[in-house]
Design an enzyme around this catalytic site. Structure first.
Site, mmCIF file in Angstrom:
data_model
loop_
_atom_site.group_PDB
_atom_site.id
_atom_site.type_symbol
_atom_site.label_atom_id
_atom_site.label_comp_id
_atom_site.label_asym_id
_atom_site.label_seq_id
_atom_site.Cartn_x
_atom_site.Cartn_y
_atom_site.Cartn_z
ATOM 1 N N GLU A 182 0.835 -1.204 0.000
ATOM 2 C CA GLU A 182 0.000 0.000 0.000
ATOM 3 C C GLU A 182 0.870 1.255 0.000
ATOM 4 O O GLU A 182 1.868 1.337 0.720
ATOM 5 C CB GLU A 182 -0.926 0.009 1.221
ATOM 6 C CG GLU A 182 -2.044 -1.006 1.117
ATOM 7 C CD GLU A 182 -3.026 -0.894 2.271
ATOM 8 O OE1 GLU A 182 -2.773 -0.088 3.189
ATOM 9 O OE2 GLU A 182 -4.036 -1.619 2.250
ATOM 10 N N THR A 190 -6.616 0.978 -20.518
ATOM 11 C CA THR A 190 -6.365 -0.365 -19.998
ATOM 12 C C THR A 190 -4.961 -0.747 -20.452
ATOM 13 O O THR A 190 -4.370 -0.094 -21.319
ATOM 14 C CB THR A 190 -7.377 -1.376 -20.560
ATOM 15 O OG1 THR A 190 -7.393 -1.260 -21.989
ATOM 16 C CG2 THR A 190 -8.769 -1.121 -20.014
ATOM 17 N N ASP A 220 -9.955 8.738 -22.849
ATOM 18 C CA ASP A 220 -9.874 7.316 -22.520
ATOM 19 C C ASP A 220 -9.449 6.585 -23.789
ATOM 20 O O ASP A 220 -10.240 6.429 -24.724
ATOM 21 C CB ASP A 220 -11.241 6.825 -22.030
ATOM 22 C CG ASP A 220 -11.251 5.330 -21.700
ATOM 23 O OD1 ASP A 220 -10.265 4.629 -22.020
ATOM 24 O OD2 ASP A 220 -12.259 4.857 -21.138
ATOM 25 N N ARG A 269 -4.304 -7.677 -17.790
ATOM 26 C CA ARG A 269 -5.539 -6.927 -17.580
ATOM 27 C C ARG A 269 -5.326 -5.947 -16.427
ATOM 28 O O ARG A 269 -4.971 -6.345 -15.311
ATOM 29 C CB ARG A 269 -6.700 -7.874 -17.266
ATOM 30 C CG ARG A 269 -6.993 -8.826 -18.425
ATOM 31 C CD ARG A 269 -8.259 -9.617 -18.184
ATOM 32 N NE ARG A 269 -9.420 -8.730 -18.141
ATOM 33 C CZ ARG A 269 -10.071 -8.290 -19.206
ATOM 34 N NH1 ARG A 269 -9.658 -8.617 -20.423
ATOM 35 N NH2 ARG A 269 -11.123 -7.504 -19.072
#
Length: 402
Positions: A40, A209, A183, A218
């Site tokens: 994290e 992506t 995008d 992915r």
């Protein structure tokens, strides 16, 4: 089940526009010991110890993606494109702010303001679309923007076969004081190779992506040249909407980005477009209607609005022969989203397999044969055998390499 999926991928023709085959090296990184590590935070600013190698991997991914696209800042932690888009909204908007994005039925994406999606529920969303010729009318977009006065304009699509003019979108955004958000999930691999206009001189923030035309694992990425936006994006991802990043996936992203930086990538991207153009030419010659009348990128969108069969029917008939596509909404849609009046077909995965114009001409004619006699199961059986033989000549990985 994994063995069965490997068999399916090596005996079928993968033509879903948003899918691709990663290299074995990308899969090795995804399956590495980094899957065990919590990290994290961001490189060299973690909330856990033992992150020294995770830091190196994530920084490498950041450096490589910035080099690919010529941008200054990147966040490689988003688990998906949808989460990347969610982070952009969280960073730059307040609940209820106005979004102007492409209509889902005209080729947009759920996260561009579709009402069933969080982007259409948390924000006040408006849409633009395509004209009867299947293309964006930028003057019409400008008219809508002048009326709506959105806080953010989203450009990019999931089923649009023509090049997107980011420069014109920037002019529209500036005219109403809006943030321009691009995008490029579908076209990122083409942008990386210079085979599509780059948004980075125009957009305030860009997402993608890392699969599709980028041929990586992915996942998602967010990029910008604005340091203030970069800081807001980082906070929006963590601790805003995600906890620990998937370091194994980030490692796989770094591997994929390294592959994109090799000279061969430009040839791959050119071949993606050449193959899609060949497919479009064949289908048009065989009498099928393509939305916008052709393609400038990696996909074609077939419309069956004037046919007595649906996108779902076409999807199933092609699947029966070993061709994997997806049913898709088309402009002027008259059927439900579960049935649709179109199919979307892409060239990236089969281009990765090594197929070129000759193979795409053959496949295009077989698709036309199937759709011209859609209920002929004997024809489907015959063509399936032919296409399986073709697929097995162009496998990316066998059981031994896998």
């Amino acid at each position: 089940m994994i063995e069965n999926e490997l068999e399916r991928q090596t005996t079928h023709l993968e033509m879903i526009a948003s899918e691709n085959f990663t290299s074995p090296a990308v899969m090795q990184a995804m399956g590495s010991v980094f899957t065990n590590k919590y990290a994290e935070g961001y490189p060299y600013k973690r909330y856990y110890s033992g992150c020294e190698f995770a830091d190196q991997v994530e920084q490498l991914a950041i450096d490589r993606v910035c080099k690919i696209f010529g941008c200054s800042f990147a966040n490689v932690q988003p688990h998906s494109g949808s989460q990347a888009n969610g982070a952009v909204y969280a960073a730059l908007l307040q609940a209820g702010d106005k979004i102007l994005g492409m209509d889902l039925s005209h080729g947009g994406h759920l996260t561009h303001g579709a009402k069933p999606n969080f982007s259409g529920k948390n924000y006040n969303s408006f849409t633009y679309g395509v004209e009867l010729d299947g293309r964006i009318n930028y003057d019409r977009v400008a008219d809508i923007a002048s009326i709506v006065k959105p806080k953010i304009i989203v450009c990019g699509a999931s089923a649009y076969a023509r090049e997107i003019d980011f420069k014109r979108f920037k002019e529209i955004a500036d005219s109403v004081g809006a943030i321009l958000f691009a995008d490029i999930a579908h076209i990122a691999g083409l942008v990386a190779a210079g085979e599509h206009m780059s948004p980075f001189s125009y957009a305030d923030v860009v997402t993608s992506t890392t699969h599709k035309t980028l041929r990586g694992p992915r996942g998602g990425i967010i990029m910008t040249n604005n340091e203030d936006i970069a800081k807001k994006i980082n906070s929006a991802i963590f601790p805003g909407i995600q906890g620990g990043p998937l370091i194994n996936v980030i490692a796989a992203k770094a591997v994929a980005f390294g592959e994109i930086l090799k000279p061969q990538w430009k040839e791959y991207a050119k071949q993606i477009k050449a193959n899609a153009e060949t497919l479009a030419r064949v289908l048009i010659a065989r009498g099928f209607e393509l939305v916008s009348g052709g393609t400038d990128n990696h996909l074609v969108l077939l419309s069956f609005i004037n046919k007595d069969f649906s996108g779902k029917d076409a999807d199933r008939a092609l699947e029966n022969t070993g061709i994997t596509v997806n049913k898709n909404i088309v402009p002027g849609e008259t059927r439900s989203p579960f049935i649709t009046s179109g199919i979307r077909i892409g060239s990236p995965a089969l281009t990765t397999c090594g197929m070129k114009e000759k193979e795409f001409e053959f496949i295009g004619n077989k698709i036309a044969d199937i759709l011209s006699d859609i209920n002929n199961t004997q024809l489907q059986i015959q063509i399936k055998a032919e296409l399986k033989e073709l697929a097995q000549k162009f496998v990316v990985y066998s059981k031994s390499t896998y």
